[in-house]
Design an enzyme around this catalytic site. Structure first.
Site, mmCIF file in Angstrom:
data_model
loop_
_atom_site.group_PDB
_atom_site.id
_atom_site.type_symbol
_atom_site.label_atom_id
_atom_site.label_comp_id
_atom_site.label_asym_id
_atom_site.label_seq_id
_atom_site.Cartn_x
_atom_site.Cartn_y
_atom_site.Cartn_z
ATOM 1 N N LYS A 31 0.846 -1.197 0.000
ATOM 2 C CA LYS A 31 0.000 0.000 0.000
ATOM 3 C C LYS A 31 0.882 1.248 0.000
ATOM 4 C CE LYS A 31 -0.167 -0.487 4.995
ATOM 5 N NZ LYS A 31 -0.845 -1.154 6.095
ATOM 6 N N TYR A 73 13.023 32.117 5.218
ATOM 7 C CA TYR A 73 11.746 32.767 5.547
ATOM 8 C C TYR A 73 11.606 33.109 7.023
ATOM 9 C CZ TYR A 73 9.700 31.730 0.984
ATOM 10 O OH TYR A 73 9.412 31.685 -0.350
HETATM 11 C C1 LIG Z 1 -0.156 -1.902 6.917
HETATM 12 C C2 LIG Z 1 -0.675 -3.120 7.465
HETATM 13 C C3 LIG Z 1 0.181 -4.173 7.859
HETATM 14 C C4 LIG Z 1 1.674 -4.063 7.858
HETATM 15 O O1 LIG Z 1 2.083 -3.409 9.020
HETATM 16 P P1 LIG Z 1 3.632 -3.132 9.331
HETATM 17 O O2 LIG Z 1 3.643 -2.561 10.679
HETATM 18 O O3 LIG Z 1 4.086 -2.164 8.305
HETATM 19 O O4 LIG Z 1 4.288 -4.436 9.217
HETATM 20 C C5 LIG Z 1 -0.405 -5.357 8.254
HETATM 21 N N1 LIG Z 1 -1.745 -5.501 8.312
HETATM 22 C C6 LIG Z 1 -2.590 -4.505 7.985
HETATM 23 C C7 LIG Z 1 -4.052 -4.726 8.078
HETATM 24 C C8 LIG Z 1 -2.092 -3.283 7.564
HETATM 25 O O5 LIG Z 1 -2.929 -2.287 7.253
#
Ligand SMILES: *Cc1c(COP(=O)(O)O)cnc(C)c1O
Length: 822
Positions: free
Chosen positions: A490, A717
């Site tokens: 993601k 700035y």
């Molecule tokens: C993002 C996510 C993960 C991964 O989590 P990390 O802490 O990056 O390993 C696992 N499960 C779900 C449902 C997530 O949204």
């Protein structure tokens, strides 16, 4: 060329069945690298994470007929295989080594075996540069120095070669003996003994003794006598040695540094009571050491010192990186400047075949610098490999390749030199394709890459794909071999870039990918990703799109379940598989116990909907403080998941662990699958095993201008950066629009330049910010590290009260991503 019959003799394997035998040209150990089925023999090797036997059936289908296996069960999936030739052995790796050792023993050429902690690959490449004018060198491609890489390297030897140069690398006791048997070196080089990667060894002494097993039969061992433990041990073992020293220790070649300038080191050396001198085109200690190993070897081989100055002055750095980047008109460039010989080309073509996006594949190739083959045979082989890897057109640059253009696909183009190609370059003729750029150094293909790549502003996120694979394997090792891995890609793969990462994960055979939104999944499919993909936040209006692109929704609420069933009433064809999300304490998304019971009542009545998995998410896996809470969540999940399976009456994949969870609970609660996220990018968020991971992303920018300010001046700035003394400041090409957090302003953040950390001065601007470089030697154009190995994200995130996730995903899409392998 051997036959399988000779292979059976070399390995002592048991002939299970012989049909028609073919001469063996390719030793295949990775099913993904098949180029010619008819002339390959596949060695089924069991690795830590994969078992070659699993790919026997598919290789058979692709036409491979010669197999060396440890287990005949591999043929269970191939009912009709009477025409296969099968050799049964106790170890696939050992069989591969046996074959290579047998092959090696057929040739009586001098072979240099190189080992040591650092510098093996560079010494090997430089030796080959230095020897090539007079010898026909066969060498290991890249860093092929493992239990499998070494046999594949040695297999390249043929009757035209006059010297071999091979490197050997080991990580645990017992390995070197096996490599020595394959390489059979006649001359040795021991580079050095470092304390890094001491992994499988009890002590430096043990590691050294293991490494020296490579040299038990050499006529001479070359090393630096300034390393006391090394010298002592080698003398004790009475290995015949030929040495150099920079510190006046007893040695055959006595070296002194005369002077160093910005880019050059002048040395003087005494050999056989004669003084000589050399100029080397670099100044760092590691390069000097590597060059002196080469020098000593050449002197030992009897080369005239007078003839060595020019070749040493012309030594060129070894580019091991293989980079990929976005290019003009939606193209994607794979840039490999590693020297252009046949073995190097084949590896690059493998990468092209594996990493190509959709669209055609173009190879821009210079003349090859290959020893040992006449021109016609060489280019026939090149043309063959090009075809076998599915290249659609070749752009050949150089006299020799141009002379051989009739061998290449129709539509290919040829030019005598790089400048004539660039002079006639029409960018519009490159569109939505993957372009491999592979040229010998003299052809200056960096100009070609510059012409094709997208305009960059000075900031890049470099992504080390080898480190990423290392991290993947770290997490794999934390759970049992049967546990599946879903990788969360993601948010543009946590900022790293989704297609490249997804492609690599597909190549490394993870089981599942997950994205947040349908569009992210669609984009992956459009780039040729075929792995199953779960979408965590599907909106109901994207369900049809999900079906069209074979994406699988996470269903997290009663409402979403009903909307899903509205879209896919009973008997609707091709209903996507769904993933049920349970809330066990995170209180974000998911069914609670009551809602689950209702949902299951609905689901048993719609057998056309298959629940592929059921999962939950830990709220506090990052912190040991919450271990009890995590265990409660795990217990609740176990119970609810059981309810799902018993109600539905079939097996459902169960998963709850994220990266931190894998480290904490990988042994007790991995269930059927784990969900790897941030750990892949090198951040161990449980905070307990950070040293097991490697840094994946390095954000770098450049200095645009350096200026002096006087005491009392202000910088940037709102006049926030006040010079309390006279200062030198530098403006760097990164600002908050690139994702460099504004909270780093005014001394909170640091960057690294010229090896030193320096603070931010003043506010961060949109596209730039200023750093205080007083007392540091810097110039405009110089590289600046914003985060990376020496500026860890974890530390930086603490400074501004956030977490590494935010810093990673904030790197804006306008920052160019460059992917590379070492
Ligand atoms: C993002 C996510 C993960 C991964 O989590 P990390 O802490 O990056 O390993 C696992 N499960 C779900 C449902 C997530 O949204």
């Amino acid at each position: 060329m051997l036959t399988l019959q000779e292979i059976s003799q070399a390995t002592g394997g048991y002939v299970v069945q012989w049909a028609q035998l073919y001469p063996v040209q390719h030793l295949l150990t990775d099913s993904r690298k098949l180029v010619n089925a008819a002339t390959s023999v596949f060695f089924a090797i069991r690795g830590d994470f994969h078992d070659g036997h699993d790919y026997v059936a598919s290789l058979y289908e692709q036409g491979v007929r010669q197999f060396v296996v440890e287990d005949l069960g591999a043929f269970a999936g191939v009912p009709e295989h009477k025409d296969a030739n099968i050799l049964l052995v106790t170890s696939g790796v050992k069989a591969l080594q046996d074959v290579a050792a047998f092959h090696r023993s057929q040739y009586h050429l001098p072979v240099v075996g190189i080992t040591g902690s650092n510098g093996k690959t560079i010494v090997k490449e430089w030796l080959s540069q230095l020897l090539s004018p007079t010898e026909r060198v066969v060498k290991s491609p890249r860093s092929y120095n493992s239990q499998i890489g070494v046999p594949l390297s040695v297999w390249q030897i043929n009757e035209t070669h006059t010297i071999g140069v091979f490197e050997a690398g080991i990580s645990e006791p017992g390995e070197m003996e096996k490599l020595a048997r394959v390489i059979q070196p006649t001359i040795g080089i021991f580079t050095n003994l470092g304390s890094a990667h001491s992994g499988g060894f009890d002590s430096d002494q043990q590691k050294l003794e293991e490494k020296l097993l490579l040299f038990q039969d050499v006529s001479q061992l070359i090393y630096c006598s300034d390393q006391e433990l090394v010298r002592h041990t080698i003398q004790h073992q009475h290995l015949p040695s030929f040495t150099w020293s920079l510190k006046g220790n007893a040695a055959d070649v006595q070296v002194k540094i005369k002077s160093t300038s910005t880019h050059k080191t002048k040395i003087a050396y005494n050999y056989q009571d004669q003084e000589h001198s050399l100029t080397l085109p670099f100044t760092d200690d590691a390069s000097l050491e590597n060059a002196l190993h080469c020098l000593t070897l050449l002197l030992y081989l009897g080369l005239q010192p007078e003839k060595l100055s020019t070749p040493f002055e012309r030594l060129v750095p070894v580019a091991m990186r293989l980079e990929r980047k976005e290019a003009i008109n939606g193209c994607y460039v794979i840039d490999d400047t590693y020297n252009n010989d046949l073995a190097g080309l084949r590896i690059a073509l493998d990468v092209l075949a594996q990493q190509a996006r959709r669209g055609r594949k173009t190879l821009i190739l210079s003349d090859l610098l290959e020893a040992g083959l006449d021109e016609k045979t060489l280019y026939q082989q090149v043309a063959y490999d090009v075809k076998a890897h599915g290249v659609d057109r070749v752009i050949g640059i150089g006299d020799v390749i141009s002379r051989n253009q009739h061998l290449f696909p129709a539509g290919s183009e040829f030019y005598f030199g790089t400048d004539s190609f660039l002079g006639q370059l029409r960018p519009e003729t490159f569109r939505q394709e993957t372009i491999l750029v592979k040229g010998a150094r003299v052809f200056q293909f960096e100009k070609v890459v510059a012409a094709l790549q997208q305009q960059v502003h000075g900031t890049v996120l470099e992504v080390n794909l080898d480190a990423l694979v290392h991290n993947l394997n770290f997490y794999r090792s934390k759970v049992s071999a049967q546990t599946k891995i879903m990788v969360m890609v993601k948010a543009f793969a946590y900022g790293a870039g989704s297609y490249e990462i997804a492609n690599l994960l597909q190549f490394h055979r993870v089981d599942y990918l997950a994205v947040a939104y349908t569009d992210e999944g669609v984009a992956l499919r459009e780039h040729g990703i075929t792995l199953p993909i779960m979408v965590m936040n599907p909106s109901a209006d994207s369900f049809l799109k999900m079906q069209q692109f074979n994406l699988e929704p996470e269903i997290y609420s009663p409402d979403l379940l009903h909307r899903f069933l509205d879209y896919f009433p009973e008997n609707s064809p091709k209903t996507p598989r769904i993933h049920l999300k349970l809330d066990t304490g995170m209180h974000r998304l998911g069914f609670d116990a009551t809602e689950l019971a209702d949902a299951l009542e609905v689901l048993v009545q719609v057998p056309h909907v298959q629940v592929e998995s059921v999962f939950s998410h830990l709220a506090g896996a990052d912190e040991a403080l919450y271990n009890d809470f995590s265990r409660q969540q795990i217990a609740a999940f176990t119970q609810m998941a059981q309810q799902v399976e018993s109600t539905l009456g079939y097996h459902v994949t169960k998963h709850i662990l994220n990266s931190a969870g894998i480290v904490r609970f990988g042994q007790e609660a991995a269930f059927d699958m784990v969900r790897l996220g941030i750990g892949l990018y090198g951040i161990e968020s449980s905070g307990t095993e950070q040293e097991g991971l490697q840094t994946v992303g390095q954000l770098k920018t450049t200095i645009s201008q350096v200026k002096r300010v006087t005491k009392g001046d202000t910088v940037g700035y709102s006049r926030k950066g006040v010079a309390d003394t006279d200062k030198v400041i530098a403006t760097i090409a990164i600002g908050y629009a690139d994702g460099y957090d504004r909270r780093f302003g005014n001394g909170v953040g640091e960057v690294q330049v010229n090896g030193q950390r320096v603070p931010i001065i003043g506010n961060i601007c949109m596209d730039m910010c200023m750093i205080d470089v007083t007392g540091v030697d810097v110039q405009a154009g110089e590289e600046v590290l914003v985060f990376g190995k020496e500026l860890p994200l974890t530390e930086l995130s603490i400074r501004i009260g956030t977490i590494p996730y935010e810093l990673l995903t904030n790197v804006s899409t306008r920052v160019k991503r460059v992917f590379y392998n070492e």
